[in-house]
Write a protein that holds these residues in place. Structure first.
Motif, short mmCIF file in Angstrom:
data_model
loop_
_atom_site.label_atom_id
_atom_site.label_comp_id
_atom_site.label_asym_id
_atom_site.label_seq_id
_atom_site.Cartn_x
_atom_site.Cartn_y
_atom_site.Cartn_z
N LEU A 288 33.43 38.97 52.48
CA LEU A 288 33.05 40.06 51.60
C LEU A 288 33.77 41.34 51.96
CD1 LEU A 288 29.27 39.54 51.07
CD2 LEU A 288 31.07 39.40 49.40
N ALA A 289 34.02 41.58 53.26
CA ALA A 289 34.76 42.78 53.66
C ALA A 289 36.17 42.74 53.09
CB ALA A 289 34.79 42.89 55.17
N LEU A 290 36.82 41.56 53.15
CA LEU A 290 38.17 41.43 52.59
C LEU A 290 38.14 41.65 51.08
CD1 LEU A 290 39.43 38.36 54.57
CD2 LEU A 290 40.21 40.70 54.78
N LEU A 291 37.12 41.10 50.42
CA LEU A 291 37.02 41.27 48.97
C LEU A 291 36.80 42.72 48.61
CD1 LEU A 291 35.60 39.00 46.51
CD2 LEU A 291 34.46 41.13 46.55
N VAL A 292 36.02 43.45 49.41
CA VAL A 292 35.78 44.86 49.13
C VAL A 292 37.07 45.65 49.28
CG1 VAL A 292 34.71 46.88 50.20
CG2 VAL A 292 33.33 44.97 49.54
N MET A 293 37.90 45.30 50.27
CA MET A 293 39.15 46.03 50.44
C MET A 293 40.11 45.74 49.29
SD MET A 293 38.59 47.92 52.69
CE MET A 293 40.14 48.74 52.89
N LEU B 247 39.58 45.53 40.73
CA LEU B 247 38.85 44.29 40.51
C LEU B 247 39.33 43.28 41.53
CD1 LEU B 247 38.92 43.87 36.66
CD2 LEU B 247 36.93 44.10 38.07
N ASP B 248 38.60 42.17 41.64
CA ASP B 248 38.98 41.19 42.66
C ASP B 248 39.71 40.01 42.04
OD1 ASP B 248 35.89 39.31 43.02
OD2 ASP B 248 36.74 40.37 41.31
N TYR B 249 40.59 40.25 41.09
CA TYR B 249 41.36 39.15 40.51
C TYR B 249 42.35 38.61 41.52
CZ TYR B 249 39.77 40.16 35.80
OH TYR B 249 39.03 40.34 34.68
N MET C 13 29.32 45.46 42.38
CA MET C 13 30.29 46.51 42.61
C MET C 13 31.66 46.15 42.07
SD MET C 13 31.37 47.94 46.25
CE MET C 13 32.57 46.69 46.42
N ALA C 14 32.03 44.86 42.16
CA ALA C 14 33.40 44.47 41.83
C ALA C 14 33.46 43.60 40.60
CB ALA C 14 34.01 43.72 43.01
N MET D 141 35.79 36.31 44.12
CA MET D 141 34.37 36.21 44.46
C MET D 141 33.83 34.82 44.18
SD MET D 141 32.00 38.01 45.60
CE MET D 141 30.29 38.16 45.66
N THR E 215 27.62 43.05 46.13
CA THR E 215 29.08 43.14 46.11
C THR E 215 29.63 42.73 44.76
OG1 THR E 215 28.98 42.52 48.42
CG2 THR E 215 31.12 42.50 47.38
N SER F 185 39.21 44.94 46.27
CA SER F 185 38.64 45.60 45.11
C SER F 185 38.84 47.11 45.17
CB SER F 185 37.16 45.26 45.03
OG SER F 185 36.54 46.03 44.05
N ILE G 249 37.91 45.96 59.34
CA ILE G 249 38.57 45.55 58.10
C ILE G 249 38.39 46.61 57.04
CG2 ILE G 249 38.46 43.90 56.21
CD1 ILE G 249 37.83 41.76 58.13
N THR G 250 37.20 47.19 56.95
CA THR G 250 36.94 48.13 55.87
C THR G 250 37.29 49.55 56.24
OG1 THR G 250 34.66 48.28 56.60
CG2 THR G 250 35.13 46.78 54.82
N VAL H 87 34.05 43.65 60.77
CA VAL H 87 33.88 44.12 59.39
C VAL H 87 34.17 45.61 59.30
CG1 VAL H 87 32.12 44.51 57.65
CG2 VAL H 87 32.35 42.30 58.65
N PRO I 120 31.31 35.72 38.47
CA PRO I 120 30.57 35.54 39.73
C PRO I 120 29.09 35.85 39.68
CG PRO I 120 32.56 36.75 40.14
CD PRO I 120 32.54 36.48 38.69
N SER J 83 39.96 33.21 37.99
CA SER J 83 40.39 34.61 37.98
C SER J 83 39.82 35.43 39.13
CB SER J 83 40.04 35.26 36.66
OG SER J 83 38.77 34.84 36.26
N HIS J 84 38.60 35.09 39.59
CA HIS J 84 37.95 35.96 40.56
C HIS J 84 38.05 35.40 41.96
CE1 HIS J 84 35.81 39.02 38.23
NE2 HIS J 84 35.78 38.13 37.29
#
Lengths: 173, 98
Positions: free
Chosen positions: B75-80, B87-89, A73-74, B27, A70, B82, A169-170, A166, A25, B24-25
């Motif tokens: 992005l909030a969903l991806l952060v959760m 990782l965000d696989y 971070m990930a 993101m 982001t 992760s 969700i978090t 947001v 990404p 795979s990601h």
């Protein structure tokens, strides 16, 4: 001039192929930045200076910065670049060949104009005694406050509510 | 019809294809969604500027507003995801497996 704008739009598609072939990404973000720059070049080349500024400021400077943080971070330890996998090479080659075929087809047998240009600014006569130059794109966007005031209220309320969405969700457990 | 529209719609179709085919990601899918929004912005801006539809110039800006909201939620969903898995696989999203 039309050919420069068409070249920018061809590079726009190449940039899109670059991140749609899905490397890691962080390189996808780089492809999106390049595509954003090319798209801004297309819009500015047709006379829309304000809309091009919006692309750079809000899209690249706001949304993609958040995406970059982001991703940092990930992300994984060894990100895969564009030349690392057969799948990525294959989709890149397919995308570039497709765009080259479109460009050759448009240059040889696309009989119409490449871009229909009819003036960069619009004359508007207000009354009988004078006429002025207007910037059509910034005038149109400014009419959000006038003709589109309900749209502005709805969009502003949506942005406000999405902050709470947001946060919710978090929140986690 | 000016042939620049073909290029922009091709960019939209390319990034739609990239959104629908997972690798795979997670993101990368969100980036393809942002690419779709960018191509729609450029397409509507070109329509406004070529045909001098001055009041329709609201449309790209409002599109950007709603694309920003959608990016924030994605992005909030991806952060959760992760935070739970490291990782965000997309292969980590397997709670509803057959």
């Amino acid at each position: 001039m039309p050919y420069i704008v068409f070249l920018f739009s061809a590079l726009f598609v190449i940039g899109f192929v670059g991140f749609s072939s899905k490397p890691s990404p962080i390189y996808g973000g780089l492809g999106l930045i390049v595509s954003g720059g090319m798209g801004c070049g297309v819009v500015v080349g047709l006379g829309g200076l304000f809309l091009g500024l919006m692309v750079f400021l809000i899209y690249l400077g706001g949304m993609l910065v958040v995406f970059g943080y982001t991703t940092a971070m990930a992300t994984e330890e060894y990100p895969e670049i564009w030349g690392s996998d057969v799948i990525i090479w294959g989709s890149l080659m397919m995308g570039v060949v497709m765009e080259a075929m479109v460009v050759v087809w448009m240059a040889w047998c696309g009989g119409d104009l490449v871009v229909s240009l009819s003036g960069l600014e619009v004359w508007t006569v207000f009354d009988n005694s004078k006429s002025e130059f207007l910037r059509e794109d910034s005038l149109g966007v400014a009419s959000i406050y006038d003709y589109g005031c309900w749209l502005m209220v709805v969009a502003g309320w949506t942005l406000f509510i999405s902050i709470f969405i947001v946060i919710e969700i978090t929140r986690g457990r | 019809m000016p042939s620049i529209y073909v290029n922009i719609m091709l960019a939209f179709a390319t990034s739609l294809l990239g959104l629908l085919l997972f690798r795979s990601h997670l993101m990368s899918a969100l980036l393809c969604l942002e690419g779709m929004m960018l191509s729609l912005f450029v397409l509507s801006s070109i329509l406004v500027l070529n045909n001098h539809l001055i009041l329709t110039a609201m449309l790209p800006i409002i599109l950007l507003v709603f694309a920003a909201c959608e990016a924030a939620v994605g992005l909030a969903l991806l952060v959760m995801v992760s935070n739970t898995y490291g990782l965000d696989y997309v292969q980590n999203l397997n709670l509803l497996q057959c």
